[in-house]
Design an enzyme around this catalytic site. Structure first.
Site, PDB file in Angstrom:
ATOM      1  CE  LYS A   1      -6.425  -7.688  -2.145  1.00  0.00           C
ATOM      2  NZ  LYS A   1      -5.587  -6.756  -1.382  1.00  0.00           N
TER       3      LYS A   1
ATOM      4  CG  HIS B   1      -1.874  -1.119   1.280  1.00  0.00           C
ATOM      5  ND1 HIS B   1      -3.114  -1.066   0.690  1.00  0.00           N
ATOM      6  CD2 HIS B   1      -1.775  -2.359   1.838  1.00  0.00           C
ATOM      7  CE1 HIS B   1      -3.755  -2.209   0.884  1.00  0.00           C
ATOM      8  NE2 HIS B   1      -2.957  -3.013   1.580  1.00  0.00           N
TER       9      HIS B   1
ATOM     10  CG  HIS C   1      -3.210 -10.090   3.584  1.00  0.00           C
ATOM     11  ND1 HIS C   1      -4.411 -10.723   3.725  1.00  0.00           N
ATOM     12  CD2 HIS C   1      -3.482  -8.858   3.082  1.00  0.00           C
ATOM     13  CE1 HIS C   1      -5.380  -9.925   3.326  1.00  0.00           C
ATOM     14  NE2 HIS C   1      -4.842  -8.791   2.923  1.00  0.00           N
TER      15      HIS C   1
ATOM     16  CG  ASP D   1      -1.436  -6.014   4.118  1.00  0.00           C
ATOM     17  OD1 ASP D   1      -1.802  -5.089   3.376  1.00  0.00           O
ATOM     18  OD2 ASP D   1      -2.161  -6.484   5.021  1.00  0.00           O
TER      19      ASP D   1
ATOM     20  CG  HIS E   1      -8.692  -8.637   2.407  1.00  0.00           C
ATOM     21  ND1 HIS E   1      -7.876  -7.673   2.967  1.00  0.00           N
ATOM     22  CD2 HIS E   1      -9.355  -9.209   3.454  1.00  0.00           C
ATOM     23  CE1 HIS E   1      -8.035  -7.674   4.287  1.00  0.00           C
ATOM     24  NE2 HIS E   1      -8.936  -8.599   4.590  1.00  0.00           N
TER      25      HIS E   1
END
Length: 335
Positions: A95, A15, A168, A240, A134
């Site tokens: 994403k 990010h 993650h 992340d 995610h």
């Protein structure tokens, strides 16, 4: 002094935010990484080709003195095949966020209806565009990732040619999924290789260790270590790293995100050396990602040295993980 060399390190989940925050944090990743997969959950999210191109230009402008390739992503929507064909040369992945599950994800997917998603996911399969996910439900916070495993299975079975990245991962259930479906892969962060829930709320609340997915149980940490340390060919490093201002972290409504980018490689050296697995770090932090994504980063050599290093209290006003603590490795030189 003991040294260890890494070639073309890659951060496959990063990010960078935008505006002043982008200008503050992007150079820190560009310094030690050859490239990174850039997350698209800005406000508003990155959903058009114009958004992708403009954001990439802003990233490159923020790191003019370092070679650094921003591998761009789109925020998942039900895109048509023509749009995706046009987008392919400008993006590395798409994403997917469940709606409202993490920072700036309110416009994410609210229903995993396979038929509604079919056109987009089949087009991505044909075009070879990976789907990064995610993977959390909106259930009890410690169970959210484990509950999402059935959705990963649904996606993997219905779209066997789609490369799906479980982002993650934090649980033993996610680790078990790696060998269950050939098209499932994963990123693992450095903080999830170090922290459990005790390190977040076991004593006093540690807001700079708070992230989503939240750090889990010791047995989950052990499962993550088991595949990361062996550099399982379907896992790769993704920090992340998620910067927030001090005011947004040290408050009653603490934002989720661990800022680890400036010390990620140093901490990974410490972890892999502790378990006598330094020889596997190159694959975990670069080679596997190159194979999974089919990318070829420009040469960068990072030499790390085993010596005490005091983590700064802040990096350009952003408080990092382990601020003011002494860690055992430091970056000695970069070429």
């Amino acid at each position: 002094m003991k040294t260890h060399t890494l070639l073309m390190p890659l951060d496959m989940h990063l990010h960078l935010r935008d505006g002043v925050m982008l200008e503050n944090v992007a150079p820190l990743s560009a310094y030690s990484f050859s490239g990174a997969l850039i997350m698209p959950n800005l406000v508003p999210p990155v959903t058009t080709l114009e958004d992708v191109k403009a954001y990439k230009e802003r990233i490159i402008a923020a790191v003019p003195n370092d070679y650094f390739e921003p591998y761009m992503t789109l925020f998942y929507k039900n895109y048509g095949k023509k749009f995706l064909a046009d987008a392919k040369e400008h993006i590395t992945a798409i994403k997917l966020y469940p709606a409202g599950i993490t920072t700036n994800s309110e416009g994410g997917v609210s229903s995993f209806d396979i038929e509604e998603m079919r056109e987009t996911l089949e087009a991505m399969s044909i075009l070879g565009i990976p789907l990064c996910v995610h993977g959390e439900t909106d259930g009890f916070v410690m169970d959210r990732e484990a509950e999402f495993m059935s959705i990963y299975e649904l996606l993997a079975i219905n779209f066997p040619d789609l490369k799906i990245i479980m982002e993650h991962i934090t649980t033993k259930e996610a680790v078990a999924m790696l060998d269950k479906h050939k098209n499932l892969y994963a990123t693992i962060t450095v903080h999830h290789l170090l922290l459990t829930l005790d390190d977040v709320v076991g004593g006093m609340m540690m807001p700079h260790n708070f992230c989503k997915p939240i750090a889990k149980r010791p047995e989950d940490l052990d499962a993550l270590l088991s595949v990361a340390l062996e550099a399982h060919p379907k896992v790769m490093f993704g920090s992340d790293s998620a910067p927030h201002s001090k005011e947004k972290k040290e408050c009653s409504g603490c934002a989720a995100g661990v800022f680890s980018a400036p010390i990620a490689l140093q901490l990974l050296c410490e972890i892999f050396e502790q378990y006598d697995k330094l020889d596997n770090l190159q694959a975990f932090v670069s080679d596997n990602a190159q194979n999974i994504y089919g990318i070829c980063p420009e040469f960068k050599e990072v030499i790390l040295e085993k010596r005490p290093f005091v983590v700064p209290e802040t990096y350009n006003g952003v408080i990092p993980m382990y601020a003011s603590r002494v860690i055992n490795w430091a970056i000695e030189s970069i070429e």
